[in-house]
Design a protein around this motif. Structure first.
Motif, PDB file in Angstrom:
ATOM      1  N   ASP A 149      10.241  13.909  -5.196  1.00 17.68           N
ATOM      2  CA  ASP A 149       9.073  14.754  -4.917  1.00 17.68           C
ATOM      3  C   ASP A 149       7.891  14.424  -5.817  1.00 17.68           C
ATOM      4  OD1 ASP A 149      10.336  16.238  -2.906  1.00 17.68           O
ATOM      5  OD2 ASP A 149      11.300  17.542  -4.390  1.00 17.68           O
ATOM      6  N   THR A 150       8.009  13.356  -6.594  1.00 16.32           N
ATOM      7  CA  THR A 150       6.914  12.952  -7.480  1.00 16.32           C
ATOM      8  C   THR A 150       5.732  12.458  -6.652  1.00 16.32           C
ATOM      9  OG1 THR A 150       8.480  12.308  -9.214  1.00 16.32           O
ATOM     10  CG2 THR A 150       6.240  11.418  -9.356  1.00 16.32           C
ATOM     11  N   ILE A 151       4.569  13.008  -6.929  1.00 18.07           N
ATOM     12  CA  ILE A 151       3.351  12.551  -6.259  1.00 18.07           C
ATOM     13  C   ILE A 151       2.850  11.309  -6.991  1.00 18.07           C
ATOM     14  CG2 ILE A 151       0.981  13.121  -5.641  1.00 18.07           C
ATOM     15  CD1 ILE A 151       2.874  14.822  -4.121  1.00 18.07           C
ATOM     16  N   ILE A 152       2.679  10.249  -6.250  1.00 14.67           N
ATOM     17  CA  ILE A 152       2.171   9.019  -6.859  1.00 14.67           C
ATOM     18  C   ILE A 152       0.685   8.884  -6.561  1.00 14.67           C
ATOM     19  CG2 ILE A 152       4.380   7.833  -6.811  1.00 14.67           C
ATOM     20  CD1 ILE A 152       3.560   6.422  -4.314  1.00 14.67           C
ATOM     21  N   GLY A 153      -0.026   8.199  -7.435  1.00 13.92           N
ATOM     22  CA  GLY A 153      -1.467   8.056  -7.287  1.00 13.92           C
ATOM     23  C   GLY A 153      -1.833   7.118  -6.157  1.00 13.92           C
ATOM     24  N   GLU A 154      -3.141   7.052  -5.912  1.00 13.56           N
ATOM     25  CA  GLU A 154      -3.654   6.188  -4.852  1.00 13.56           C
ATOM     26  C   GLU A 154      -3.195   4.751  -5.057  1.00 13.56           C
ATOM     27  OE1 GLU A 154      -7.966   5.066  -2.795  1.00 13.56           O
ATOM     28  OE2 GLU A 154      -7.863   6.093  -4.717  1.00 13.56           O
ATOM     29  N   ARG A 155      -2.677   4.150  -3.970  1.00 13.15           N
ATOM     30  CA  ARG A 155      -2.153   2.779  -3.971  1.00 13.15           C
ATOM     31  C   ARG A 155      -1.001   2.598  -4.953  1.00 13.15           C
ATOM     32  NH1 ARG A 155      -5.343  -0.747  -1.108  1.00 13.15           N
ATOM     33  NH2 ARG A 155      -4.156  -2.455  -2.004  1.00 13.15           N
ATOM     34  N   PHE A 204       0.859  -1.187   0.000  1.00 15.95           N
ATOM     35  CA  PHE A 204       0.000   0.000   0.000  1.00 15.95           C
ATOM     36  C   PHE A 204       0.889   1.229   0.000  1.00 15.95           C
ATOM     37  CE2 PHE A 204      -2.553   3.449   1.483  1.00 15.95           C
ATOM     38  CZ  PHE A 204      -3.800   3.206   0.951  1.00 15.95           C
ATOM     39  N   LEU A 205       0.692   2.067  -1.002  1.00 17.70           N
ATOM     40  CA  LEU A 205       1.388   3.339  -1.075  1.00 17.70           C
ATOM     41  C   LEU A 205       0.366   4.450  -0.979  1.00 17.70           C
ATOM     42  CD1 LEU A 205       3.976   2.638  -3.934  1.00 17.70           C
ATOM     43  CD2 LEU A 205       4.289   2.391  -1.464  1.00 17.70           C
ATOM     44  N   PHE A 206       0.709   5.499  -0.243  1.00 13.71           N
ATOM     45  CA  PHE A 206      -0.212   6.600  -0.021  1.00 13.71           C
ATOM     46  C   PHE A 206      -0.138   7.610  -1.167  1.00 13.71           C
ATOM     47  CE2 PHE A 206       0.779   4.853   4.116  1.00 13.71           C
ATOM     48  CZ  PHE A 206      -0.463   4.790   4.724  1.00 13.71           C
ATOM     49  N   SER A 207      -1.187   8.393  -1.320  1.00 10.37           N
ATOM     50  CA  SER A 207      -1.191   9.484  -2.299  1.00 10.37           C
ATOM     51  C   SER A 207      -0.315  10.604  -1.749  1.00 10.37           C
ATOM     52  CB  SER A 207      -2.621   9.976  -2.545  1.00 10.37           C
ATOM     53  OG  SER A 207      -3.410   8.955  -3.085  1.00 10.37           O
ATOM     54  N   ASP A 208       0.974  10.437  -1.925  1.00  9.94           N
ATOM     55  CA  ASP A 208       1.963  11.351  -1.352  1.00  9.94           C
ATOM     56  C   ASP A 208       3.184  11.316  -2.272  1.00  9.94           C
ATOM     57  OD1 ASP A 208       3.353  13.014   0.327  1.00  9.94           O
ATOM     58  OD2 ASP A 208       3.447  11.634   2.027  1.00  9.94           O
ATOM     59  N   THR A 209       4.214  12.045  -1.886  1.00 10.31           N
ATOM     60  CA  THR A 209       5.457  11.978  -2.656  1.00 10.31           C
ATOM     61  C   THR A 209       6.132  10.635  -2.408  1.00 10.31           C
ATOM     62  OG1 THR A 209       6.776  12.911  -0.860  1.00 10.31           O
ATOM     63  CG2 THR A 209       5.772  14.466  -2.425  1.00 10.31           C
ATOM     64  N   ILE A 210       7.046  10.285  -3.297  1.00  8.23           N
ATOM     65  CA  ILE A 210       7.813   9.051  -3.106  1.00  8.23           C
ATOM     66  C   ILE A 210       8.635   9.160  -1.832  1.00  8.23           C
ATOM     67  CG2 ILE A 210       9.763   7.723  -4.037  1.00  8.23           C
ATOM     68  CD1 ILE A 210       8.573   8.059  -6.785  1.00  8.23           C
ATOM     69  N   GLU A 211       9.216  10.327  -1.593  1.00  8.73           N
ATOM     70  CA  GLU A 211       9.987  10.514  -0.358  1.00  8.73           C
ATOM     71  C   GLU A 211       9.101  10.309   0.865  1.00  8.73           C
ATOM     72  OE1 GLU A 211      12.434  13.973   2.106  1.00  8.73           O
ATOM     73  OE2 GLU A 211      11.688  14.400   0.096  1.00  8.73           O
ATOM     74  N   GLY A 212       7.869  10.863   0.839  1.00  9.11           N
ATOM     75  CA  GLY A 212       6.955  10.696   1.962  1.00  9.11           C
ATOM     76  C   GLY A 212       6.582   9.254   2.195  1.00  9.11           C
ATOM     77  N   ASN A 213       6.426   8.481   1.120  1.00 11.89           N
ATOM     78  CA  ASN A 213       6.094   7.065   1.268  1.00 11.89           C
ATOM     79  C   ASN A 213       7.253   6.276   1.856  1.00 11.89           C
ATOM     80  OD1 ASN A 213       3.389   5.862   0.120  1.00 11.89           O
ATOM     81  ND2 ASN A 213       3.868   7.630  -1.167  1.00 11.89           N
ATOM     82  N   GLY A 234       0.316   4.258 -11.373  1.00 16.14           N
ATOM     83  CA  GLY A 234       1.309   4.968 -12.177  1.00 16.14           C
ATOM     84  C   GLY A 234       2.669   4.317 -12.091  1.00 16.14           C
ATOM     85  N   LEU A 235       2.847   3.437 -11.102  1.00 13.20           N
ATOM     86  CA  LEU A 235       4.105   2.698 -10.961  1.00 13.20           C
ATOM     87  C   LEU A 235       3.874   1.238 -11.308  1.00 13.20           C
ATOM     88  CD1 LEU A 235       5.354   4.127  -7.538  1.00 13.20           C
ATOM     89  CD2 LEU A 235       6.016   4.896  -9.816  1.00 13.20           C
ATOM     90  N   SER A 236       4.912   0.591 -11.765  1.00 13.93           N
ATOM     91  CA  SER A 236       4.812  -0.840 -12.046  1.00 13.93           C
ATOM     92  C   SER A 236       4.826  -1.618 -10.731  1.00 13.93           C
ATOM     93  CB  SER A 236       5.989  -1.282 -12.919  1.00 13.93           C
ATOM     94  OG  SER A 236       7.205  -1.229 -12.167  1.00 13.93           O
ATOM     95  N   GLY A 237       4.482  -2.906 -10.831  1.00 14.86           N
ATOM     96  CA  GLY A 237       4.494  -3.736  -9.626  1.00 14.86           C
ATOM     97  C   GLY A 237       5.865  -3.798  -8.990  1.00 14.86           C
ATOM     98  N   GLY A 238       6.899  -3.943  -9.820  1.00 10.94           N
ATOM     99  CA  GLY A 238       8.259  -4.002  -9.288  1.00 10.94           C
ATOM    100  C   GLY A 238       8.679  -2.698  -8.645  1.00 10.94           C
ATOM    101  N   GLN A 239       8.261  -1.568  -9.213  1.00 10.70           N
ATOM    102  CA  GLN A 239       8.599  -0.268  -8.628  1.00 10.70           C
ATOM    103  C   GLN A 239       7.912  -0.084  -7.278  1.00 10.70           C
ATOM    104  OE1 GLN A 239       7.359   2.161 -11.939  1.00 10.70           O
ATOM    105  NE2 GLN A 239       9.453   2.402 -12.707  1.00 10.70           N
TER     106      GLN A 239
END
Length: 574
Positions: A452-458, A409-418, A461-466
């Motif tokens: 600082d890239t904001i990633i989408g909910e869960r 689970f990744l939050f709708s936040d920056t990569i650094e924040g996650n 926008g990223l692959s499974g491996g990422q």
């Protein structure tokens, strides 16, 4: 509501004041007719008019004050309730969420809380104000002219009867509406969360049909409630309108017979709204109260939920700087009636790595859930540093464990924040270093805004491996004494996996590490490998020992690497 009792007392005092002031304008109107117009005391006109203007301004000012006061109280109370509910939700354990639907929980936090706020901010004082206005008006009428007041009061028992019938009939319909609303919320939430699956399987029509079915159910329950209103509200309105007829017929006859003055009749006419309006509003108030009761029951139900897994009331365990050992003593676990783990027994010391391998559903992840005490064992004991995990403070126990979960689970936040989620005060350098060890720095640097890239909910926008590598970096940054990798590299290629495991070896020094995987390449260097099948340990040993057994592990190895498997793995490790 107890902390605000004095504010409520002040608010209701102002409500009582306004209800009383409402009687004065009709009173002055009657005196103008009798004393100024009929008795020609024109000097009193200015006094009466100024008094009426003063009462109107005072009433408006006080009403505005208590409306703001009740709104303020409602916002504070709902803020505190919502805050407590959120804390309650965070305190509940896995079993509760296993059985609860996200849409239903969201409905309680949003729709039900709004119903409570509306009741506190508006319904309560309106019920009190209308009740007092009716009471004051009837009292004033009886003082002014008892016979006419008695005639107008005769219709109120009938209105009260129908209002009671309305409340008894409409109440259950609001409970049904609330249930359908939760279903509707759940369907929408699941559809939005799973929109990629829906599109991948071209199931839009199926989901639309499912939504229409639930939406129709919600509509029907609302229409059922409306039909109750159609049955009773016209009756209430009709009887309330009869008051005007009674006042005109009976009061007019008395004026003609010189049994009351025209001023008194005008006063009664001006007060007719004070009887009529509360009676008309009774149905709406009952509606709001029934909605409030249905919503309050749902909120109370959530507030009464308790976690089964809690910290002991007294714990004196010092925060360890090092975890020396973890022991599973004949551990078994059942989820409801399903046996998930049976008689699991092993010990692992600091600096060692234990790996768990087995088919899907064999209970691998459940081992870690028991270690984290997300669930409690059905039989046996899990010990950390020789102490039963049930005797640990839960937060202190989980602080010792870094987990890269299988369910990412990744939050709708920056990569650094996650990455820094578990260590919010981490420096940028520490975040970058953790990402490098997880082999994530390369692709992160190539993103538009880097860390600082904001990633989408869960992590959309990223692959499974990422996503896996960001989750792994999050666990690495926490740097706890116990490191758990739950199928962490399943979505990356073999070359990337080898780089990650090589980087993690430095982190694993002096730690206890758990590796849960399907790939032999992930587990081959572990000090102890457990092979699970249907919740039981069917084989255990080192990589070479298990190969020599030529059992289940050996078959998996052959399936993954074939006849020249050892040579392939040796080449990959170089």
């Amino acid at each position: 509501m107890r902390p605000y009792k004095w504010l409520y007392f002040l608010g209701f005092t102002l409500v009582i004041t306004v209800a009383g002031l409402n009687m004065l304008v009709p009173y002055f109107s009657g005196r103008i007719i009798d004393e100024v117009i009929y008795d020609k005391q024109t000097e009193l006109l200015a006094i009466f008019l100024v008094s009426m203007i003063g009462v109107t301004l005072a009433k408006t000012s006080i009403r505005y004050t208590f409306q703001i006061l009740f709104e303020s109280i409602s916002q504070k109370i709902t803020f505190e309730i919502r805050d407590k509910l959120y804390k309650q939700l965070n305190g509940l354990d896995f079993p509760y969420y296993d059985k609860s639907k996200t849409g239903d929980i969201m409905a309680r936090i949003t729709g039900d809380m709004e119903a409570v706020r509306h009741n506190i901010a508006w319904t309560i004082y309106m019920v009190v104000e209308n009740g007092l206005i009716f009471l004051f008006a009837m009292t004033f009428m009886f003082v002014l002219h008892p016979p006419l007041a008695l005639a107008m009061l005769a219709v109120t028992p009938v209105i009260s009867f129908f209002a009671y019938r309305l409340s008894k009939t409409v109440g259950p319909t609001f409970g049904a509406i609330r249930g359908e609303f939760a279903k509707l919320n759940t369907v929408v939430q699941e559809n939005i969360s799973g929109n990629r699956v829906v599109k991948a399987f071209a199931k839009e029509d199926y989901e639309l049909e499912k939504f229409n079915k639930v939406n129709s159910g919600f509509k029907e329950k609302n229409l059922a409630s409306a039909r109750v209103w159609e049955k009773y509200v016209p009756v209430l309105d009709s009887f309330a309108g009869i008051l005007v007829i009674i006042m005109i017929v009976v009061g007019g006859s008395m004026v003609i017979a010189d049994k009351m003055t025209m001023g008194q009749l005008v006063t009664f006419n001006a007060l007719i709204w004070a009887l009529n309006n509360p009676l008309r509003m009774m149905g709406w108030h009952l509606n709001d109260i029934q909605r409030f009761v249905a919503s309050a029951d749902k909120i109370a139900e959530l507030q009464l939920q308790t976690a089964n897994i809690v910290s002991p009331t007294q714990t004196q365990i010092a925060h360890p700087s090092r975890v020396e050992s973890i022991q599973f003593e004949h551990v078994s676990f059942k989820y409801e009636d399903e046996c998930v783990l049976q008689d699991i027994d092993f010990v692992v010391q600091a600096g060692q790595t234990i790996a768990v391998i087995g088919p899907t559903g064999s209970g691998k992840s459940t081992l870690i859930h028991l270690l984290n005490r997300f669930y409690d064992t059905t039989e046996g004991t899990v010990r950390v540093n020789g102490l039963d995990v049930k005797d640990w403070n839960i937060h202190q126990l989980r602080a010792q464990i870094s987990v890269a979960m299988q369910d990412i689970f990744l939050f709708s936040d920056t990569i650094e924040g996650n990455i820094a989620y578990g260590v919010p005060d981490a420096t940028v350098e520490q975040v970058v270093q953790a990402a490098k060890e997880a082999d994530a720095d390369g692709f992160i640097q190539n993103l538009s805004d880097g860390y600082d890239t904001i990633i989408g909910e869960r992590g959309v926008g990223l692959s499974g491996g990422q996503r896996q590598r960001i989750s792994l970096a999050r666990a690495i940054l926490k740097d706890a004494p116990i490191l758990v990798l739950d199928d962490t590299t399943s979505s990356v290629d073999l070359e990337t996996e080898i780089r990650i495991l090589a980087a993690l070896k430095k982190r694993m020094v002096n730690k206890i590490s758990f590796i849960i995987a399907h790939r032999i390449s992930s587990v081959k260097d572990a000090d102890l490998i457990l092979v699970l099948d249907q919740g039981k340990v069917i084989e255990r040993g080192t990589h070479q020992q298990l190969l020599d057994l030529k059992g289940h592990y050996y078959n998996v190895f052959q399936n993954q690497f074939g006849e020249f498997g050892e040579d392939v793995m040796a080449d990959g490790a170089q």
